[in-house]
Design a protein around this motif. Structure first.
Motif, mmCIF file in Angstrom:
data_model
loop_
_atom_site.group_PDB
_atom_site.id
_atom_site.type_symbol
_atom_site.label_atom_id
_atom_site.label_comp_id
_atom_site.label_asym_id
_atom_site.label_seq_id
_atom_site.Cartn_x
_atom_site.Cartn_y
_atom_site.Cartn_z
ATOM 1 N N LEU A 197 23.396 18.685 -4.895
ATOM 2 C CA LEU A 197 22.846 19.486 -5.995
ATOM 3 C C LEU A 197 23.401 20.906 -5.935
ATOM 4 C CD1 LEU A 197 19.143 18.254 -5.892
ATOM 5 C CD2 LEU A 197 20.718 17.990 -7.834
ATOM 6 N N GLN A 198 23.500 21.455 -4.718
ATOM 7 C CA GLN A 198 24.037 22.802 -4.545
ATOM 8 C C GLN A 198 25.502 22.863 -5.011
ATOM 9 O OE1 GLN A 198 22.622 25.783 -3.510
ATOM 10 N NE2 GLN A 198 24.582 26.627 -4.153
ATOM 11 N N THR A 199 26.284 21.865 -4.657
ATOM 12 C CA THR A 199 27.690 21.838 -5.075
ATOM 13 C C THR A 199 27.792 21.765 -6.596
ATOM 14 O OG1 THR A 199 28.340 20.795 -3.002
ATOM 15 C CG2 THR A 199 29.885 20.604 -4.847
ATOM 16 N N ALA A 200 26.982 20.905 -7.205
ATOM 17 C CA ALA A 200 26.980 20.796 -8.669
ATOM 18 C C ALA A 200 26.591 22.143 -9.289
ATOM 19 C CB ALA A 200 26.019 19.699 -9.126
ATOM 20 N N PHE A 201 25.607 22.815 -8.685
ATOM 21 C CA PHE A 201 25.160 24.121 -9.172
ATOM 22 C C PHE A 201 26.276 25.156 -9.039
ATOM 23 C CE2 PHE A 201 23.036 28.233 -8.327
ATOM 24 C CZ PHE A 201 22.380 28.394 -9.542
ATOM 25 N N ASP A 259 13.373 6.792 -7.433
ATOM 26 C CA ASP A 259 12.083 7.309 -6.970
ATOM 27 C C ASP A 259 12.274 8.550 -6.104
ATOM 28 O OD1 ASP A 259 10.824 5.224 -8.307
ATOM 29 O OD2 ASP A 259 10.451 4.050 -6.469
ATOM 30 N N ASN A 260 13.257 8.519 -5.226
ATOM 31 C CA ASN A 260 13.526 9.669 -4.368
ATOM 32 C C ASN A 260 13.861 10.901 -5.213
ATOM 33 O OD1 ASN A 260 15.154 9.929 -1.154
ATOM 34 N ND2 ASN A 260 14.471 11.591 -2.449
ATOM 35 N N PHE A 261 14.699 10.719 -6.216
ATOM 36 C CA PHE A 261 15.032 11.838 -7.109
ATOM 37 C C PHE A 261 13.781 12.339 -7.836
ATOM 38 C CE2 PHE A 261 19.783 10.543 -7.821
ATOM 39 C CZ PHE A 261 20.061 10.845 -6.499
ATOM 40 N N ASP A 262 12.897 11.416 -8.228
ATOM 41 C CA ASP A 262 11.653 11.815 -8.891
ATOM 42 C C ASP A 262 10.774 12.646 -7.961
ATOM 43 O OD1 ASP A 262 12.362 10.598 -11.275
ATOM 44 O OD2 ASP A 262 11.170 8.792 -10.909
ATOM 45 N N TYR A 263 10.712 12.275 -6.685
ATOM 46 C CA TYR A 263 9.926 13.061 -5.731
ATOM 47 C C TYR A 263 10.526 14.451 -5.550
ATOM 48 C CZ TYR A 263 7.424 8.774 -4.554
ATOM 49 O OH TYR A 263 6.666 7.633 -4.620
ATOM 50 N N LEU A 264 11.839 14.537 -5.522
ATOM 51 C CA LEU A 264 12.478 15.856 -5.428
ATOM 52 C C LEU A 264 12.125 16.703 -6.647
ATOM 53 C CD1 LEU A 264 15.997 14.938 -4.004
ATOM 54 C CD2 LEU A 264 14.267 16.385 -2.896
ATOM 55 N N LEU A 320 10.156 20.305 -6.620
ATOM 56 C CA LEU A 320 10.748 21.494 -7.239
ATOM 57 C C LEU A 320 9.808 22.109 -8.277
ATOM 58 C CD1 LEU A 320 14.413 20.238 -7.632
ATOM 59 C CD2 LEU A 320 13.665 22.181 -6.230
ATOM 60 N N LEU A 321 9.092 21.270 -8.987
ATOM 61 C CA LEU A 321 8.154 21.768 -9.999
ATOM 62 C C LEU A 321 6.873 22.326 -9.383
ATOM 63 C CD1 LEU A 321 8.622 18.966 -12.666
ATOM 64 C CD2 LEU A 321 9.221 21.393 -12.935
ATOM 65 N N GLU A 322 6.453 21.775 -8.255
ATOM 66 C CA GLU A 322 5.208 22.201 -7.620
ATOM 67 C C GLU A 322 5.348 23.487 -6.807
ATOM 68 O OE1 GLU A 322 3.436 17.678 -7.003
ATOM 69 O OE2 GLU A 322 4.141 18.807 -5.260
ATOM 70 N N TYR A 373 18.888 22.183 -10.921
ATOM 71 C CA TYR A 373 18.645 21.025 -10.062
ATOM 72 C C TYR A 373 17.847 19.956 -10.807
ATOM 73 C CZ TYR A 373 20.214 23.256 -5.661
ATOM 74 O OH TYR A 373 20.945 23.828 -4.654
ATOM 75 N N LEU A 374 16.844 20.382 -11.551
ATOM 76 C CA LEU A 374 16.046 19.424 -12.329
ATOM 77 C C LEU A 374 16.918 18.702 -13.353
ATOM 78 C CD1 LEU A 374 12.818 21.548 -12.866
ATOM 79 C CD2 LEU A 374 13.030 19.494 -11.430
ATOM 80 N N ALA A 375 17.801 19.437 -14.007
ATOM 81 C CA ALA A 375 18.706 18.828 -14.990
ATOM 82 C C ALA A 375 19.674 17.857 -14.307
ATOM 83 C CB ALA A 375 19.478 19.914 -15.743
ATOM 84 N N TYR A 376 20.189 18.237 -13.136
ATOM 85 C CA TYR A 376 21.126 17.365 -12.422
ATOM 86 C C TYR A 376 20.420 16.112 -11.911
ATOM 87 C CZ TYR A 376 23.946 21.667 -12.362
ATOM 88 O OH TYR A 376 24.634 22.802 -12.695
#
Length: 122
Positions: A47-51, A82-87, A91-93, A105-108
């Protein structure tokens, strides 16, 4: 550059996974939980690399590549989704100062999930 709590994100996401799927601890033990944390660190690095590159395709390519490996080892695509959903939940919490990074990150993660759902349909 603001502080980004990667370790806390990984910890929280892993805890959510194991709270919602307690059989994982029985099946894989503490070593499995540690592996899950390692995997989540890898997700955040991609995610960091994409960012850094401002390129969602970097993450979607990673998601598809990783899914291919996981499926060959008996995992299901849904586990990664599911793992991506938990991430995303974490991030939202969390109260993270770097909202530009969180939004990206949420968009990716959504793009990665969408790509996995397309792969799942094949």
């Amino acid at each position: 550059m603001s502080f980004f709590p990667a370790d806390q994100i990984v910890y929280e996401a892993t805890e959510k996974i194991y709270q919602n799927e307690p059989f994982l601890l029985e099946r894989f033990g503490e070593k499995g939980k540690e592996k899950c944390r390692e995997d989540n660190h890898h997700h955040l690095k991609h995610l960091q690399t994409a960012f850094d590159l401002q390129n969602a395709q970097v993450f979607t390519d990673y998601a598809i590549w990783l899914n291919g490996i996981l499926v060959k080892h008996g995992m299901k695509t849904q586990h990664l989704i599911d793992n991506f959903d938990y991430l995303k939940e974490v991030l939202l919490e969390m109260e993270i100062q770097d909202q530009e990074r969180v939004s990206a990150y949420l968009a990716y993660l959504k793009a990665g999930t969408d790509a996995l759902l397309k792969e799942k349909e094949k």
